[in-house]
Design a protein around this motif. Structure first.
Motif, PDB file in Angstrom:
ATOM      1  N   TRP A 171       0.818  -1.214   0.000  1.00  0.00           N
ATOM      2  CA  TRP A 171       0.000   0.000   0.000  1.00  0.00           C
ATOM      3  C   TRP A 171       0.853   1.267   0.000  1.00  0.00           C
ATOM      4  O   TRP A 171       0.430   2.310  -0.512  1.00  0.00           O
ATOM      5  CB  TRP A 171      -0.960  -0.016   1.190  1.00  0.00           C
ATOM      6  CG  TRP A 171      -2.088  -0.980   0.969  1.00  0.00           C
ATOM      7  CD1 TRP A 171      -2.179  -2.268   1.430  1.00  0.00           C
ATOM      8  CD2 TRP A 171      -3.254  -0.762   0.181  1.00  0.00           C
ATOM      9  NE1 TRP A 171      -3.339  -2.850   0.980  1.00  0.00           N
ATOM     10  CE2 TRP A 171      -4.024  -1.958   0.220  1.00  0.00           C
ATOM     11  CE3 TRP A 171      -3.742   0.319  -0.544  1.00  0.00           C
ATOM     12  CZ2 TRP A 171      -5.249  -2.083  -0.441  1.00  0.00           C
ATOM     13  CZ3 TRP A 171      -4.970   0.200  -1.195  1.00  0.00           C
ATOM     14  CH2 TRP A 171      -5.706  -0.990  -1.146  1.00  0.00           C
ATOM     15  N   VAL A 172       2.072   1.174   0.526  1.00  0.00           N
ATOM     16  CA  VAL A 172       2.969   2.327   0.491  1.00  0.00           C
ATOM     17  C   VAL A 172       3.644   2.442  -0.871  1.00  0.00           C
ATOM     18  O   VAL A 172       3.593   3.489  -1.528  1.00  0.00           O
ATOM     19  CB  VAL A 172       4.043   2.226   1.597  1.00  0.00           C
ATOM     20  CG1 VAL A 172       5.083   3.341   1.453  1.00  0.00           C
ATOM     21  CG2 VAL A 172       3.395   2.300   2.979  1.00  0.00           C
ATOM     22  N   GLU A 173       4.266   1.363  -1.319  1.00  0.00           N
ATOM     23  CA  GLU A 173       5.118   1.439  -2.505  1.00  0.00           C
ATOM     24  C   GLU A 173       4.325   1.427  -3.806  1.00  0.00           C
ATOM     25  O   GLU A 173       4.695   2.113  -4.769  1.00  0.00           O
ATOM     26  CB  GLU A 173       6.100   0.271  -2.502  1.00  0.00           C
ATOM     27  CG  GLU A 173       7.102   0.331  -1.357  1.00  0.00           C
ATOM     28  CD  GLU A 173       8.134  -0.780  -1.441  1.00  0.00           C
ATOM     29  OE1 GLU A 173       9.339  -0.467  -1.494  1.00  0.00           O
ATOM     30  OE2 GLU A 173       7.736  -1.959  -1.464  1.00  0.00           O
ATOM     31  N   VAL A 174       3.259   0.667  -3.860  1.00  0.00           N
ATOM     32  CA  VAL A 174       2.511   0.514  -5.114  1.00  0.00           C
ATOM     33  C   VAL A 174       1.295   1.435  -5.166  1.00  0.00           C
ATOM     34  O   VAL A 174       1.012   2.056  -6.187  1.00  0.00           O
ATOM     35  CB  VAL A 174       2.075  -0.953  -5.306  1.00  0.00           C
ATOM     36  CG1 VAL A 174       1.241  -1.106  -6.579  1.00  0.00           C
ATOM     37  CG2 VAL A 174       3.296  -1.865  -5.354  1.00  0.00           C
ATOM     38  N   MET A 175       0.596   1.542  -4.029  1.00  0.00           N
ATOM     39  CA  MET A 175      -0.651   2.319  -4.007  1.00  0.00           C
ATOM     40  C   MET A 175      -0.442   3.742  -3.510  1.00  0.00           C
ATOM     41  O   MET A 175      -1.353   4.567  -3.596  1.00  0.00           O
ATOM     42  CB  MET A 175      -1.703   1.604  -3.164  1.00  0.00           C
ATOM     43  CG  MET A 175      -1.976   0.174  -3.640  1.00  0.00           C
ATOM     44  SD  MET A 175      -2.586   0.065  -5.333  1.00  0.00           S
ATOM     45  CE  MET A 175      -4.339   0.328  -5.068  1.00  0.00           C
ATOM     46  N   GLY A 176       0.732   4.045  -2.951  1.00  0.00           N
ATOM     47  CA  GLY A 176       1.109   5.430  -2.700  1.00  0.00           C
ATOM     48  C   GLY A 176       0.736   6.014  -1.351  1.00  0.00           C
ATOM     49  O   GLY A 176       0.906   7.219  -1.149  1.00  0.00           O
ATOM     50  N   VAL A 177       0.239   5.208  -0.393  1.00  0.00           N
ATOM     51  CA  VAL A 177      -0.246   5.801   0.853  1.00  0.00           C
ATOM     52  C   VAL A 177       0.918   6.224   1.748  1.00  0.00           C
ATOM     53  O   VAL A 177       2.068   5.816   1.573  1.00  0.00           O
ATOM     54  CB  VAL A 177      -1.209   4.863   1.605  1.00  0.00           C
ATOM     55  CG1 VAL A 177      -2.328   4.406   0.699  1.00  0.00           C
ATOM     56  CG2 VAL A 177      -0.479   3.683   2.217  1.00  0.00           C
ATOM     57  N   ASP A 178       0.582   7.020   2.759  1.00  0.00           N
ATOM     58  CA  ASP A 178       1.590   7.679   3.588  1.00  0.00           C
ATOM     59  C   ASP A 178       1.610   7.201   5.038  1.00  0.00           C
ATOM     60  O   ASP A 178       2.424   7.691   5.825  1.00  0.00           O
ATOM     61  CB  ASP A 178       1.338   9.189   3.578  1.00  0.00           C
ATOM     62  CG  ASP A 178       1.276   9.736   2.165  1.00  0.00           C
ATOM     63  OD1 ASP A 178       2.344   9.861   1.543  1.00  0.00           O
ATOM     64  OD2 ASP A 178       0.170   9.998   1.668  1.00  0.00           O
ATOM     65  N   GLY A 179       0.745   6.281   5.384  1.00  0.00           N
ATOM     66  CA  GLY A 179       0.760   5.802   6.751  1.00  0.00           C
ATOM     67  C   GLY A 179      -0.497   5.021   7.074  1.00  0.00           C
ATOM     68  O   GLY A 179      -1.394   4.851   6.238  1.00  0.00           O
TER      69      GLY A 179
END
Length: 698
Positions: free
Chosen positions: A334-342
């Protein structure tokens, strides 16, 4: 049905379905299965076209490569093995299972007794065995290529916690009734111009979304024509819920993230890794239970029953290394592929549970803290569950922040007029140091909140004494009984102008307290608008006007005041300090960083704090001891919280070239900053006042 296709051994990593341009590699974990079968479906999902036994097993990972498959291919799994509940095994080859690493699902399970591994109604209960095929009632997994063109101008905001203002929102509920949003109900609606305009004008820096992982609607809710609105029944940890994908595509989520980032807003996800939607041993077999019940879930000593530290039927077995790997892989994805921040971790105490109970150094916390991707995103714990020793506010290791319910309860009680709350308010105003000032944790570790999805909205806190959850179909027995609320004289809506004014004043006081406190503030979406849920404090099943934000009833005056409060917080670093204020002498000028004053202008003494009728708190704040000096007009802030009658105050003495300027007054919310010509001032009853010590002009 075909049983073979162009098949190769493939690889044990990565787990899930991975397209490489020529075919798809499938890899699935199961420690106790005896066979793992890949099921392929027709384009419309109605026909099972192939059953392919994965040919290789590397440790406990079953894998195989099927050439010629492309993104869009629909698939599922079947796992063979013992059906032996007293040994923790519930394999049933008749049940179609979802891949835990599936990146997209076609829909949701349709409730039917065939979803159960046992025969419903059989006298043997969960010891019986159901031979019906569950595939007609199951969604399909979808092979995906999740690549996305983020663009050269894409930049993560990377907002420090000290500058963060969190906005907790529901993807659908936030935009569903907005009059200017056309693509309602999903990620694209949240990414629309009207929503971005509202969020940026408000001034929040991070939006925390209620669960977006694929989840189910509980059977008992569907039978009552209700829905699992909040989403705390996870079905898959990698797939976004299909109900939020209006075009059925992963890029919709990524597009939303990119739009929010361009507006300077981070995206945080509320994630539920503590339990799944499969419930206890009497629940359905949808994925994890059928793949390896004994590995994925914590079980009682007899292995037949689920441990229920979550209150949701089961508890994910985070101690198992492959289950831990799944959680960490999900977070990284979710961080690396989907771009979320936390992330905000639901019932995070469960993730720190071992066979010996909660451990702040449990494997989960160690795994996240050392991970090169996850160690640099925002990590927020809901610091409790319902198991033994589950309440752990202040007990989590850095870099975790935590929801602080002690803050919520103290601030509500103070403004309700409960006796003896001034010392408690002082503690919460300065970052709840008694809970968080240890292990090098900053004051921002306390996520301060007045309201959240679970409970009353801010408007309902000042409009209802009691919950009104009749629409939930549980005879108003569900939800919190102790809301620390006050209806100000009438339960619910009223035409009484005096009560309406008193409620508006109380809301201003509560919101001002939140945004003037040390810590990381979190605002519930809709509170800035005056949104009400008609007294429902447990709207988890209300996917309707009760749960959706009512934009047509917006209170424009309160919205403007909240915007002003947020702007004020951003402009004054004294309010946003990471260091705790402990009345320590500052190196820069020899003055303390925190003073507590009496109304007459003398410092508070120990006996003053114990006065039972004390209703006034006056705090002078400066930059904490050891903080590097900065060039600014302000030298100090003077904050006054008065839940009594009108009061005369003596402001602290200011240096010759400085004076006090009243910037905020909740009793006069539209007033402009006003310099004081004397130290003697008046603060209205039931109000908050803020003075800034500034350089005199000239």
């Amino acid at each position: 049905m075909k049983t073979s296709n162009a098949l190769a051994p493939g690889h044990a990593a990565p787990l899930g379905a991975t397209f490489d341009g020529e075919g798809v590699n499938f890899a699935v974990f199961s420690e106790h299965a005896t066979r793992m079968t890949l099921c392929l479906f027709s384009e419309d999902g109605k026909t099972e076209t192939h059953r392919i036994d994965l040919p290789e097993r590397n440790g406990d990972v079953w894998h195989g490569y099927v050439s010629g498959l492309k993104p869009g291919q629909l698939y599922g799994l079947r796992a063979d093995g013992p059906y032996a509940p007293f040994h923790g095994h519930r394999f049933n080859y008749n049940k179609l299972l979802l891949d835990p690493y599936a990146k997209r699902l076609t829909g949701h399970p349709q409730w039917h007794d065939a979803l159960m591994g046992y025969t419903v109604g059989d006298s043997k209960g969960d010891l019986s065995f159901d031979r019906r095929d569950s595939a007609p009632y199951m969604p399909r997994c979808v092979v995906e290529d999740p690549s996305f063109a983020w663009g050269d101008d894409h930049v993560r905001p990377m907002t420090p916690l000290s500058k963060t203002i969190v906005y907790e929102a529901h993807v659908k509920g936030l935009a569903q009734q907005h009059p200017d949003v056309t693509d309602k109900g999903g990620f694209l609606g949240l990414a629309s111009d009207p929503m971005l305009e509202h969020l940026t004008k408000l001034g929040i820096t991070a939006i925390e979304l209620l669960p977006v992982h694929a989840f189910t609607d509980d059977r008992f809710l569907v039978e009552k024509d209700l829905r699992n609105y909040w989403g705390y029944q996870t079905l898959g940890f990698f797939a976004p819920d299909p109900r939020y994908l209006s075009k059925g595509a992963l890029w919709e989520f990524q597009h939303m993230v990119a739009r929010l980032h361009a507006a300077g807003i981070e995206v945080l996800l509320d994630v539920v890794y503590n339990h799944t939607c499969e419930g206890d041993e009497m629940g359905p077999t949808l994925s994890f239970r059928g793949l390896d019940n004994r590995s994925y879930y914590r079980l009682t000593d007899d292995h037949r029953h689920s441990i229920n530290d979550t209150g949701c039927g089961n508890t994910v077995n985070v101690e198992h290394p492959m289950v831990m790997r799944m959680i960490v892989d999900s977070l990284r994805y979710w961080v690396e592929v989907m771009g979320v921040d936390g992330f905000r971790f639901d019932l995070c105490s469960t993730l720190g549970r071992t066979s010996r109970g909660f451990d702040r150094n449990a494997a989960f916390f160690q795994a996240v803290r050392q991970d090169p991707v996850l160690a640099h995103v925002k990590l927020i714990a809901e610091p409790w569950d319902i198991g033994p020793g589950g309440y752990q506010v202040g007990g989590f290791p850095p870099p975790f922040s935590e929801w602080n319910d002690k803050y919520r309860d103290a601030v509500r009680a103070y403004w309700r007029g409960d006796e003896g709350m001034v010392p408690e308010l002082a503690e919460r105003l300065t970052g709840s140091a008694v809970q968080f000032d240890h292990s090098g944790r900053p004051a921002t570790a306390s996520v301060n909140l007045l309201t959240a999805h679970d409970g009353f909205t801010l408007m309902d806190v000042v409009s209802y004494n009691d919950r009104h959850n009749e629409a939930n179909g549980e005879d108003n027995r569900d939800g919190h009984g102790n809301n620390i609320s006050d209806n100000m004289g009438v339960e619910g809506p009223t035409d009484d102008a005096g009560i309406i004014a008193a409620r508006a004043q109380r809301r201003r006081n509560l919101m001002a307290t939140l945004l003037l406190s040390q810590g990381t503030p979190m605002i519930l979406a809709g509170d800035e608008l005056g949104n009400s849920q008609s007294g429902n404090n447990n709207a988890y099943c209300q996917d309707n006007e009760i749960g959706w934000i009512d934009w047509d009833s917006t209170d424009p005056d309160f919205l403007a005041f909240v915007q002003r409060l947020i702007a004020f917080r951003k402009e004054h670093p004294i309010l946003r300090q990471k260091r705790f204020l402990h009345s320590r002498e500052r190196l820069v000028d020899g003055l303390q960083d925190l003073f507590w004053w009496r109304a007459d202008g003398t410092e508070m003494e120990d006996d003053d704090w114990n006065e039972p009728d004390l209703s006034l708190l006056c705090a002078e704040m400066r930059m904490a001891s050891g903080t590097p000096s900065y060039a600014a007009r302000e030298e100090a802030l003077f904050l006054v919280f008065n839940n009594g009658d009108d009061a005369e105050l003596c402001l602290p003495a200011a240096p010759e070239k400085r004076h006090w300027v009243r910037h905020l007054d909740t009793a006069s919310p539209e007033s402009e900053p006003t310099p004081e010509t004397t130290r003697d001032v008046t603060i209205a009853g039931q109000s908050v006042g803020v003075w800034v010590q500034e350089l005199r002009d000239g």
